[in-house]
Motif scaffolding. Structure first.
Motif, PDB file in Angstrom:
ATOM      1  N   ASN A 129      46.841  47.580  31.867  1.00  0.00           N
ATOM      2  CA  ASN A 129      47.030  46.763  33.064  1.00  0.00           C
ATOM      3  C   ASN A 129      46.449  47.476  34.274  1.00  0.00           C
ATOM      4  OD1 ASN A 129      48.427  44.575  31.847  1.00  0.00           O
ATOM      5  ND2 ASN A 129      50.262  45.842  31.751  1.00  0.00           N
ATOM      6  N   HIS A 130      46.116  46.712  35.283  1.00  0.00           N
ATOM      7  CA  HIS A 130      45.545  47.263  36.505  1.00  0.00           C
ATOM      8  C   HIS A 130      46.621  47.957  37.331  1.00  0.00           C
ATOM      9  CE1 HIS A 130      42.045  44.962  35.461  1.00  0.00           C
ATOM     10  NE2 HIS A 130      42.691  43.816  35.602  1.00  0.00           N
ATOM     11  N   VAL A 131      46.203  48.964  38.097  1.00  0.00           N
ATOM     12  CA  VAL A 131      47.083  49.660  39.024  1.00  0.00           C
ATOM     13  C   VAL A 131      46.913  49.071  40.425  1.00  0.00           C
ATOM     14  CG1 VAL A 131      47.667  51.908  40.026  1.00  0.00           C
ATOM     15  CG2 VAL A 131      46.954  51.764  37.644  1.00  0.00           C
ATOM     16  N   ILE A 132      45.699  48.694  40.761  1.00  0.00           N
ATOM     17  CA  ILE A 132      45.383  48.156  42.084  1.00  0.00           C
ATOM     18  C   ILE A 132      44.538  46.904  41.910  1.00  0.00           C
ATOM     19  CG2 ILE A 132      44.178  48.581  44.271  1.00  0.00           C
ATOM     20  CD1 ILE A 132      44.605  51.604  43.699  1.00  0.00           C
ATOM     21  N   LEU A 133      44.828  45.893  42.701  1.00  0.00           N
ATOM     22  CA  LEU A 133      44.012  44.688  42.767  1.00  0.00           C
ATOM     23  C   LEU A 133      43.507  44.567  44.197  1.00  0.00           C
ATOM     24  CD1 LEU A 133      42.938  41.956  41.690  1.00  0.00           C
ATOM     25  CD2 LEU A 133      45.158  40.970  42.347  1.00  0.00           C
ATOM     26  N   LYS A 134      42.191  44.529  44.359  1.00  0.00           N
ATOM     27  CA  LYS A 134      41.600  44.320  45.678  1.00  0.00           C
ATOM     28  C   LYS A 134      41.144  42.869  45.741  1.00  0.00           C
ATOM     29  CE  LYS A 134      37.699  45.507  48.646  1.00  0.00           C
ATOM     30  NZ  LYS A 134      36.392  46.157  48.723  1.00  0.00           N
ATOM     31  N   LEU A 135      41.655  42.133  46.725  1.00  0.00           N
ATOM     32  CA  LEU A 135      41.260  40.746  46.941  1.00  0.00           C
ATOM     33  C   LEU A 135      40.275  40.726  48.105  1.00  0.00           C
ATOM     34  CD1 LEU A 135      44.798  39.123  46.689  1.00  0.00           C
ATOM     35  CD2 LEU A 135      43.058  39.257  44.902  1.00  0.00           C
ATOM     36  N   GLU A 136      39.011  40.498  47.787  1.00  0.00           N
ATOM     37  CA  GLU A 136      37.989  40.508  48.827  1.00  0.00           C
ATOM     38  C   GLU A 136      38.032  39.214  49.622  1.00  0.00           C
ATOM     39  OE1 GLU A 136      34.322  41.432  46.771  1.00  0.00           O
ATOM     40  OE2 GLU A 136      34.715  43.574  47.057  1.00  0.00           O
ATOM     41  N   SER A 137      37.992  39.348  50.932  1.00  0.00           N
ATOM     42  CA  SER A 137      38.114  38.192  51.817  1.00  0.00           C
ATOM     43  C   SER A 137      36.766  37.641  52.255  1.00  0.00           C
ATOM     44  CB  SER A 137      38.904  38.586  53.062  1.00  0.00           C
ATOM     45  OG  SER A 137      38.151  39.503  53.840  1.00  0.00           O
ATOM     46  N   GLY A 138      35.714  38.441  52.131  1.00  0.00           N
ATOM     47  CA  GLY A 138      34.417  38.053  52.671  1.00  0.00           C
ATOM     48  C   GLY A 138      34.276  38.460  54.124  1.00  0.00           C
ATOM     49  N   GLY A 139      35.345  38.978  54.719  1.00  0.00           N
ATOM     50  CA  GLY A 139      35.337  39.441  56.111  1.00  0.00           C
ATOM     51  C   GLY A 139      35.515  40.941  56.173  1.00  0.00           C
ATOM     52  N   PRO A 140      35.823  41.454  57.350  1.00  0.00           N
ATOM     53  CA  PRO A 140      35.938  42.909  57.513  1.00  0.00           C
ATOM     54  C   PRO A 140      37.225  43.509  56.942  1.00  0.00           C
ATOM     55  CG  PRO A 140      36.359  41.811  59.597  1.00  0.00           C
ATOM     56  CD  PRO A 140      35.924  40.742  58.625  1.00  0.00           C
ATOM     57  N   ARG A 141      38.215  42.677  56.634  1.00  0.00           N
ATOM     58  CA  ARG A 141      39.489  43.190  56.123  1.00  0.00           C
ATOM     59  C   ARG A 141      39.803  42.499  54.813  1.00  0.00           C
ATOM     60  NH1 ARG A 141      41.906  46.395  59.465  1.00  0.00           N
ATOM     61  NH2 ARG A 141      44.043  46.025  58.811  1.00  0.00           N
ATOM     62  N   ASP A 142      40.283  43.274  53.843  1.00  0.00           N
ATOM     63  CA  ASP A 142      40.641  42.763  52.531  1.00  0.00           C
ATOM     64  C   ASP A 142      42.116  43.016  52.264  1.00  0.00           C
ATOM     65  OD1 ASP A 142      38.037  41.891  51.856  1.00  0.00           O
ATOM     66  OD2 ASP A 142      37.470  43.905  51.239  1.00  0.00           O
ATOM     67  N   LEU A 143      42.612  42.443  51.167  1.00  0.00           N
ATOM     68  CA  LEU A 143      43.990  42.654  50.742  1.00  0.00           C
ATOM     69  C   LEU A 143      44.007  43.545  49.510  1.00  0.00           C
ATOM     70  CD1 LEU A 143      45.388  39.025  51.111  1.00  0.00           C
ATOM     71  CD2 LEU A 143      45.601  40.928  52.733  1.00  0.00           C
ATOM     72  N   PHE A 144      44.941  44.478  49.466  1.00  0.00           N
ATOM     73  CA  PHE A 144      45.088  45.410  48.355  1.00  0.00           C
ATOM     74  C   PHE A 144      46.512  45.250  47.812  1.00  0.00           C
ATOM     75  CE2 PHE A 144      41.885  46.877  51.187  1.00  0.00           C
ATOM     76  CZ  PHE A 144      40.877  47.345  50.368  1.00  0.00           C
ATOM     77  N   VAL A 145      46.609  44.957  46.520  1.00  0.00           N
ATOM     78  CA  VAL A 145      47.889  44.635  45.904  1.00  0.00           C
ATOM     79  C   VAL A 145      48.252  45.716  44.894  1.00  0.00           C
ATOM     80  CG1 VAL A 145      49.162  42.888  44.592  1.00  0.00           C
ATOM     81  CG2 VAL A 145      47.341  42.181  46.164  1.00  0.00           C
ATOM     82  N   GLY A 146      49.509  46.112  44.892  1.00  0.00           N
ATOM     83  CA  GLY A 146      49.999  47.089  43.925  1.00  0.00           C
ATOM     84  C   GLY A 146      51.475  46.862  43.667  1.00  0.00           C
ATOM     85  N   PHE A 147      51.981  47.508  42.639  1.00  0.00           N
ATOM     86  CA  PHE A 147      53.410  47.459  42.346  1.00  0.00           C
ATOM     87  C   PHE A 147      53.985  48.821  42.687  1.00  0.00           C
ATOM     88  CE2 PHE A 147      57.112  47.764  39.432  1.00  0.00           C
ATOM     89  CZ  PHE A 147      57.836  46.726  39.970  1.00  0.00           C
TER      90      PHE A 147
END
Length: 173
Positions: A129-147
């Protein structure tokens, strides 16, 4: 100069070898790891209020004080930054499976589905399983998801224990 009781525990130069600790703070693992985070090119982590030191789910937001505490990790944005270091040597053994980058415009689909684990479970991950998920926004700031698994190497965590955390940060964490 000030050498004790100056209002700070330590300081470090970003992306450098230089860290300095005041008084007895050199004994405190949380303070050491926070300053070494600066040496690894990490900035402070702020919370939803936009102020530094207010993301208490991360060593770069609020270092732990005490010589018996220090088992706390970096948030998903900082983990992503460490996994994609400039010299090609990343934080994780296999960043292609440990860190997932997803962009709905490039990857396809309007949603991502999968499982993530806490960094504390990294050594026990038979399902890859993944440790980190990066959700790219297409802009200058993205979302980074973790547990934010509060056990083992992250047992001293003080905020969002055993919860999914979503961190908004610049494109590279």
């Amino acid at each position: 100069g000030c050498y004790t009781d100056c209002g700070w525990a330590g300081y470090a130069y970003v992306n450098s070898w230089f860290s300095i600790f005041q008084g007895q703070y050199y004994k405190m693992a949380g303070v050491q790891l926070h300053e070494f985070g600066h040496n690894l090119n990490l900035a402070h982590s702020g919370g939803k209020d936009g102020k530094v030191y207010t993301d208490h789910s991360c060593l770069m937001g609020n270092p732990l004080y005490g010589d018996d505490a220090g088992a706390m990790c970096f948030n998903p944005a900082k983990g992503f930054q460490l996994s994609y270091s400039n010299d090609g040597d990343g934080w994780y053994d296999n960043k292609d499976s440990d860190v997932r980058v997803w962009n709905s415009g490039k990857t396809g689909g309007a949603q991502w589905s999968g499982s993530i684990i806490g960094v504390a479970d990294y050594g026990n991950n038979p399902d890859s399983n993944h440790v980190i998920l990066k959700l790219e926004s297409g802009g200058p700031r993205d979302l980074f998801v973790g547990f934010n698994r509060a056990k083992g190497i992250n047992k001293d965590n003080v905020e969002a224990s055993n919860e999914v955390t979503v961190i908004e940060a610049g494109r590279d964490g």
